[in-house]
Design a protein around this motif. Structure first.
Motif, mmCIF file in Angstrom:
data_model
loop_
_atom_site.group_PDB
_atom_site.id
_atom_site.type_symbol
_atom_site.label_atom_id
_atom_site.label_comp_id
_atom_site.label_asym_id
_atom_site.label_seq_id
_atom_site.Cartn_x
_atom_site.Cartn_y
_atom_site.Cartn_z
ATOM 1 N N GLN A 1 -11.969 5.566 7.676
ATOM 2 C CA GLN A 1 -10.663 5.454 8.317
ATOM 3 C C GLN A 1 -10.449 4.059 8.901
ATOM 4 N N LYS A 2 -11.524 3.472 9.431
ATOM 5 C CA LYS A 2 -11.431 2.116 9.960
ATOM 6 C C LYS A 2 -11.113 1.125 8.838
ATOM 7 N N LYS B 1 -7.487 1.612 7.687
ATOM 8 C CA LYS B 1 -6.573 1.018 8.671
ATOM 9 C C LYS B 1 -6.568 -0.501 8.560
ATOM 10 N N LYS C 1 -15.217 8.231 10.099
ATOM 11 C CA LYS C 1 -14.657 7.186 10.954
ATOM 12 C C LYS C 1 -14.710 5.810 10.294
ATOM 13 N N GLU C 2 -15.794 5.513 9.600
ATOM 14 C CA GLU C 2 -15.929 4.212 8.937
ATOM 15 C C GLU C 2 -14.860 4.049 7.861
#
Length: 145
Positions: A44-45, A48, A41-42
């Protein structure tokens, strides 16, 4: 008829080569790091955030330094890219990606040289690079090919 059988044989051998690449340790490492990157998740953040910042960067490029936020956006893009590149999952994926590209380039070089040393083949990911024009003239036009 012989030419047709030769083509079928070439296609069979190229399919075997493709399967060998797909079953290689290099491809396995690439796929593993890709899954880890997609699930983190990190990472991907950060990707993005960089992608969003790059959209702003593209808008600024139309006007260059005459854009009112030029320096601020340029600084933010570099910062977002550095943050993204420093993530362990992103770095591991980029290494695996480069290793896979190197393998594919070596295979292309081997196949090209087996036909003739005059045949051009991609080197160092040149097929994915915007820096060379790909004209095939061997640099006579002044390009970096």
């Amino acid at each position: 008829m012989i030419a047709t059988l030769e083509y079928v044989d070439i296609l069979d051998k190229s399919e075997q080569l493709g399967k060998m690449v797909m079953n290689s340790d290099v491809m396995e490492a690439y796929q593993k790091t890709r899954v880890e990157l997609d699930e983190n998740k990190e990472a991907q953040k950060l990707i993005k955030a960089f992608s969003d910042m790059k959209d702003q960067y593209d808008d600024v490029q139309r006007f260059g330094r005459y854009h009112p936020d030029y320096y601020n956006i340029m600084k933010n893009v570099r910062s977002a890219k550095r943050d993204m590149d420093m993530n362990d999952n992103v770095a591991a994926f980029k290494i695996a990606e480069r290793n896979l590209q190197k393998l594919l380039d070596e295979i292309s070089q081997f196949v090209a040289n087996s036909v003739s040393v005059q045949i051009k083949s991609p080197k160092d990911g040149a097929a994915l690079n915007d820096s060379s024009c790909g004209c095939g003239s061997g640099g006579a036009c002044g390009c970096a090919s």
